[in-house]
Design an enzyme around this catalytic site. Structure first.
Site, short mmCIF file in Angstrom:
data_model
loop_
_atom_site.label_atom_id
_atom_site.label_comp_id
_atom_site.label_asym_id
_atom_site.label_seq_id
_atom_site.Cartn_x
_atom_site.Cartn_y
_atom_site.Cartn_z
CG HIS A 33 -1.90 1.13 1.22
ND1 HIS A 33 -3.24 0.94 1.44
CD2 HIS A 33 -1.75 2.46 1.01
CE1 HIS A 33 -3.87 2.09 1.37
NE2 HIS A 33 -2.99 3.04 1.10
CG HIS A 42 -0.78 7.10 -1.14
ND1 HIS A 42 -2.00 7.31 -1.76
CD2 HIS A 42 -1.05 6.40 -0.02
CE1 HIS A 42 -2.96 6.75 -1.02
NE2 HIS A 42 -2.42 6.20 0.04
NE ARG A 100 0.75 12.12 -2.39
CZ ARG A 100 -0.25 11.64 -1.66
NH1 ARG A 100 -1.21 10.91 -2.20
NH2 ARG A 100 -0.31 11.90 -0.38
CG ASN A 153 -4.92 8.68 -3.49
OD1 ASN A 153 -3.85 8.17 -3.84
ND2 ASN A 153 -5.07 9.26 -2.32
CE LYS A 162 -7.82 2.23 -0.74
NZ LYS A 162 -6.69 3.07 -0.36
CG HIS A 211 -9.95 4.59 3.22
ND1 HIS A 211 -8.76 5.28 3.33
CD2 HIS A 211 -10.72 5.03 4.25
CE1 HIS A 211 -8.83 6.09 4.38
NE2 HIS A 211 -10.01 5.96 4.94
CG HIS A 219 -5.07 2.26 5.75
ND1 HIS A 219 -6.43 2.28 6.01
CD2 HIS A 219 -4.91 2.91 4.58
CE1 HIS A 219 -7.04 2.92 5.05
NE2 HIS A 219 -6.15 3.31 4.16
CG LEU A 271 -7.82 10.76 7.53
CD1 LEU A 271 -8.61 11.52 6.48
CD2 LEU A 271 -8.64 10.62 8.81
CG ASP A 319 -1.79 4.84 3.85
OD1 ASP A 319 -1.82 5.19 2.65
OD2 ASP A 319 -2.62 5.23 4.68
CG HIS A 352 0.00 15.29 2.01
ND1 HIS A 352 -0.91 15.63 1.04
CD2 HIS A 352 -0.41 14.12 2.53
CE1 HIS A 352 -1.85 14.68 0.98
NE2 HIS A 352 -1.56 13.75 1.87
CB ALA A 389 -5.03 12.82 6.10
O1 DOR Z 1 -3.59 9.63 5.48
C1 DOR Z 1 -3.90 9.30 4.36
N1 DOR Z 1 -3.31 9.84 3.27
N2 DOR Z 1 -4.87 8.40 4.19
C2 DOR Z 1 -5.36 8.10 3.00
O2 DOR Z 1 -6.23 7.29 2.92
C3 DOR Z 1 -4.86 8.79 1.79
C4 DOR Z 1 -3.52 9.30 1.97
C5 DOR Z 1 -3.07 10.26 0.91
O3 DOR Z 1 -3.24 9.97 -0.28
O4 DOR Z 1 -2.53 11.32 1.24
ZN ZN Z 2 -3.42 5.05 1.44
#
Ligand code: DOR
Ligand code: ZN
Length: 361
Positions: A23, A25, A27, A51, A113, A151, A189, A234, A262, A266, A278
């Site tokens: 899992h 991310h 970007r 996402n 997802k 999720h 998660h 999250l 996860d 950011h 988050a």
């Molecule tokens: O904390 C999180 N950040 N939870 C998620 O489900 C998405 C993720 C994000 O893409 O930043």
């Molecule tokens: Zn995630």
């Protein structure tokens, strides 16, 4: 009784089959180029979350995104690491049976997802009513053995934020799995004892991923000495009883629990903000964080199963044949790292971990 040290470890060194991150991310654009090396240096494969803005909703788009990741690795001179991005599609109210058929015929797209609309970052195009609107797609996923990555939080604003995972189990997860008992589901998660207990006792093909932050920290971390946005993700960190249940599950011999960071980067200024984003950035030091969590309960011998075996087994993929070595050597986490034109604050920045990954020769 004498303690037995397995072949692959001394008290200060552990060599395991290369781990995978189920899992992640990463970007796109400059952000992708800033973070992808961190994952590729530790993990052989990773399930890449869809996402983006706009979200990845077709196999064609997922393959383009995969190529961007491969190009970024090449530009960084890391193509030789052989990192394999395992792509996913973002489920929407408009996902079609044809999309599921295309996944089942693809070598590079592996799952769908579910983001309940409004649950988290870039989830506004997510599903509004899974059980009401996605029947044909879920049937096709069950038939073609395409996993649904969930999720698991309700978005109902009347439900306390800390209860949203537990309520999701009753309102969505149980009815979903009753209706589609052969659907392969990953409860992503997990953060609560409720979710751990549910996954342990459930019938059929279900598994769960666990992040490093939920193994290492409880919700006090968000509020210690002031509001700490870099511990905000999250589903949000929960109370200590839940953390203990997660540690127990991750370090048990139950094959249903495996690694998924996860890691969700950011930029610093968007986390340290009136409405901070988050997500915890853990890709930088993920394996050191997990080793620290496992060692803290005397279970470092279980790290390999959690990080390198169970996920591959659940996804029906071969286990990795390359290795990664961790050493017990203090490592102070960078205060910040570059992130395109911005900077990124890693999880637990400035703290010192007892373990680190041994740099590859
Ligand atoms: O904390 C999180 N950040 N939870 C998620 O489900 C998405 C993720 C994000 O893409 O930043
Ligand atoms: Zn995630």
């Amino acid at each position: 009784m004498l303690a037995v040290t397995p072949m692959n470890m001394t008290p200060d060194k552990l060599t395991i089959a290369s781990p995978d991150d189920w899992h992640l991310h990463v970007r796109d654009g400059d952000a992708l180029k800033a973070v992808i090396a961190d994952s590729a240096r530790q993990f052989r494969r990773a399930i890449i979350m869809p996402n983006l803005r706009p979200p990845v909703v077709s196999v064609q788009r997922a393959l383009e995104y995969r190529q961007q990741i491969m190009d970024a690795l090449d530009q960084l001179g890391l193509g030789h690491l052989g990192f394999d991005p395992l792509m996913t599609l973002y489920l929407t109210d408009n996902t079609s049976v044809q999309d599921i058929e295309a996944i089942s015929q693809s070598d590079h797209v592996h799952a769908v997802k579910l983001y309940p609309a409004g649950a988290t970052t870039n989830s506004d195009q997510g599903v509004t009513d899974l059980l009401g609107r996605c029947d044909k797609v879920l049937q096709a996923m069950q038939r073609l053995s395409v996993p649904l990555l969930v999720h698991g939080e309700v978005t109902d604003p009347s439900i306390d934020l800390f209860d949203r995972e537990a309520v999701f189990i009753d309102r969505v997860m149980i009815p979903l799995r009753q209706r589609y008992p052969e659907l392969r589901v990953v409860f992503e998660h997990v953060t609560t004892k409720d979710a751990v207990d549910y996954v342990r006792q459930a019938q059929g093909p279900i598994a769960a991923t666990i992040t490093p932050q939920h193994l290492l920290y409880n919700r006090n971390a968000i509020f210690t000495g002031g509001l700490r946005p870099h511990w905000y993700c999250l589903p949000v960190l929960k109370r200590e009883t839940h953390r203990l249940a997660l540690v127990d599950a991750a370090t048990s011999d139950n094959p249903r629990f495996f690694l998924g960071t996860d890691s969700a980067p950011h930029a610093r200024h968007l986390k340290e903000h009136g409405t901070g984003c988050a997500g915890c950035y853990s890709a930088l030091h993920a394996m050191a964080l997990y080793a620290t969590a496992f060692d803290a309960v005397g279970r470092i011998d279980r790290l390999e199963a959690f990080a390198s075996e169970r996920g591959a087994d659940f996804y029906g993929m071969p286990r990795n044949t390359t290795t990664l070595t961790l050493v017990r050597k203090p490592y102070t986490i960078e205060e910040q790292v570059p992130f395109g034109k911005a900077v990124l604050v890693p999880l637990a920045a400035g703290q010192t971990l007892p373990w680190q990954v041994q740099p590859q020769a």
